[in-house]
Each structure stands twice: as structure tokens, then as C-alpha cells.
Design an enzyme around this catalytic site. Structure first.
Site, mmCIF file in Angstrom:
data_model
loop_
_atom_site.group_PDB
_atom_site.id
_atom_site.type_symbol
_atom_site.label_atom_id
_atom_site.label_comp_id
_atom_site.label_asym_id
_atom_site.label_seq_id
_atom_site.Cartn_x
_atom_site.Cartn_y
_atom_site.Cartn_z
ATOM 1 C CG HIS A 258 -1.941 1.077 1.207
ATOM 2 N ND1 HIS A 258 -1.651 2.368 1.538
ATOM 3 C CD2 HIS A 258 -3.251 1.052 0.852
ATOM 4 C CE1 HIS A 258 -2.751 3.111 1.399
ATOM 5 N NE2 HIS A 258 -3.734 2.322 0.976
ATOM 6 C CD GLU B 215 -5.472 1.846 -2.860
ATOM 7 O OE1 GLU B 215 -6.639 1.916 -2.488
ATOM 8 O OE2 GLU B 215 -4.498 1.831 -2.079
HETATM 9 P P1 PGA Z 1 -9.508 6.282 0.513
HETATM 10 O O1 PGA Z 1 -8.309 5.265 0.760
HETATM 11 O O2 PGA Z 1 -10.695 5.486 0.047
HETATM 12 O O3 PGA Z 1 -9.734 6.932 1.863
HETATM 13 O O4 PGA Z 1 -9.057 7.256 -0.528
HETATM 14 C C1 PGA Z 1 -8.094 4.180 -0.098
HETATM 15 C C2 PGA Z 1 -6.878 3.418 0.309
HETATM 16 O O5 PGA Z 1 -5.894 4.021 0.789
HETATM 17 O O6 PGA Z 1 -6.835 2.180 0.184
#
Ligand code: PGA
Length: 245
Positions: free
Chosen positions: A90, A158
Site C-alpha cells: 500500500h 491506487e
Molecule cells: P480512501 O483510501 O478510500 O480513503 O481514498 C483508499 C486506500 O488508501 O486504500
């Protein structure tokens, strides 16, 4: 696949409220949909006793080895507690804990198919503006080159600048990147796997449908909006309604 990433949030009381709110709203039941919750590890046992069978628990990060790894949660412990997946790489692990692509590679390779890995990739705002998105993602995916992947190996796209910011790429841009990710993983993995690709970054009940309508979006990894069981249930209902048309 829909994953609630609670990050370092939650409490015993919050978990009880969360499930009450979730089950009040969860209407469009499709037991095929993989619904996962990744709470802080200390709450997994409690959540296992609150959840129903079609909901899975998982980790936000994992250590493949047991033993001399102070502070880490090992894959064997995750399995012992009934976890079925773990996020790996992540962007908050990469940024705040300085995890490198090499360390992330070690984790994926040494997990040896024990648990479903959800590999997180994505570009920073600067890289996005410089037009380097695909280049950065290709680099982050190279770690699985010549590796035989778990059948359910999953990638979460992401964009770092979209996480918790309320900003997102256009749904069509996300679709294009997801297709790119599927092609890269298929071409470099030994078993030519075409992975499911989740989108993550400011997904809410208001914008989820626009993403789920895209052909190559197989689900979402949800942070902030997943902390409210009722909103997360709404997003699951929208997913089931959109993908099962
Ligand atoms: P968010 O986070 O939905 O608050 O943007 C997503 C993540 O970091 O997995």
C-alpha cells in the site's frame, strides 16, 4: 471484490456498530461477490465473530516468515485466524514505512500462495502530471516477473494523489490503466494470469457506480468511506447492482 481498508482506525465498540449498520443496509445479496474487511490485526478475532460467512477478513500488510521478525504479523498467524487475503505494498507502507519494491517482491514471492495477495500500485501526483503513470506502474509490477502467481492474485490501482483527497481520475482513465495492468501481469507472470484489478482512491457511495460501470474495474479498495458500515454496504449494493445487470 470489495475491500474495506480500515487503516489504523477502529475500536471494539466501532466494530460492533459497524456490523449493525452494515447488515441494516446490505440488501442486494450476491454471495459470489468477495467482500473483505482489512481491519487492524488486533480486531480480526472480534470481527470474525461478528461477521457472516460470506464476508472475509484480511490483513493490511503481512510478513511471510515467522520467528525473528519483531513487530510483524506472519502469514501463518493470518491463516490461523482465518484471514484469506492481505494487501501488500500500500502506498502508505511505501511512504511512511519506506517499503521498497524489493521488499514487496520478497513478500509476494515468499507468501508462496498461502494467502491471496492484493498488490497495491499507483503513481504520485508529480508522476501523473509528468505523464509517467504507466511507466511507474510497469516498474511496480516488474516484481512479479517470471513468478507463478496465486490464481486469485489481485492488483489494486491506487493513484497516490487520489487517496483520501476527494479527487479521482476519470472513470475512463481508470479503465484504461486497469486494462494495461491486466496485460502487463498476463505477459510477465509465469502462469500468464489475468488478474482482477480493483480501483482505490476516494471511492464513495456517490462515485462508485461510475467506476463499476467500466469493463476492467473488478471492484474497489475503499478507505475512508469503508469506516461507516452503512456507506460500505451501499457501495457493495451498487457493485452487485451494476455488475449483475
Ligand atoms: P480512501 O483510501 O478510500 O480513503 O481514498 C483508499 C486506500 O488508501 O486504500
Amino acid at each position: 471484490m470489495l475491500i474495506a481498508n480500515w487503516k489504523s482506525n477502529g475500536s471494539k465498540a466501532m466494530a460492533i456498530d459497524w456490523f449493525k449498520n452494515f447488515f441494516d443496509k446490505y440488501s442486494f445479496k450476491n454471495h459470489e461477490t468477495f467482500i473483505g474487511i482489512a481491519p487492524p490485526f488486533v480486531y480480526i478475532d472480534q470481527i470474525n465473530s461478528l461477521k457472516k460467512s460470506n464476508i472475509k477478513t484480511g490483513l493490511q500488510d503481512i510478513e511471510p516468515f515467522s520467528g525473528a521478525r519483531t513487530g510483524s504479523i506472519s502469514a501463518n498467524m493470518a491463516i490461523d485466524l482465518g484471514c484469506s487475503f492481505s494487501m501488500i505494498g500500500h502506498s502508505e507502507r511505501r511512504e511512511f514505512f519506506k517499503e521498497s519494491n524489493d521488499q514487496i517482491k520478497e513478500k509476494i514471492i515468499n507468501l508462496d500462495k498461502k494467502i491471496i495477495p492484493i498488490l497495491c500500485v499507483g503513481e504520485t501526483e508529480k508522476e501523473n502530471i509528468a505523464g509517467k503513470t504507466k511507466h511507474v506502474i510497469q516498474n511496480q509490477l516488474e516484481i512479479i516477473k517470471n513468478h507463478e502467481l496465486h490464481d486469485l492474485f489481485t492488483v489494486a490501482y491506487e493513484p497516490v494523489w487520489a487517496i483520501g483527497s476527494g479527487q479521482t481520475p476519470q472513470a475512463e482513465e481508470i479503465n484504461e490503466i486497469h486494462k494495461f495492468i491486466k496485460d502487463v501481469v498476463q505477459s510477465i507472470s509465469t502462469n500468464n494470469l489475468v488478474p482482477d484489478v480493483l480501483y482505490g482512491g476516494s471511492v464513495t457511495d456517490l462515485n462508485a457506480m461510475s467506476f463499476f460501470e467500466q469493463d476492467f474495474v473488478d471492484g474497489a479498495l475503499i478507505g475512508g468511506a469503508s469506516l461507516d458500515g452503512s456507506i460500505f454496504a451501499d457501495i457493495v449494493n451498487i457493485f452487485n447492482g451494476t455488475k449483475n445487470k
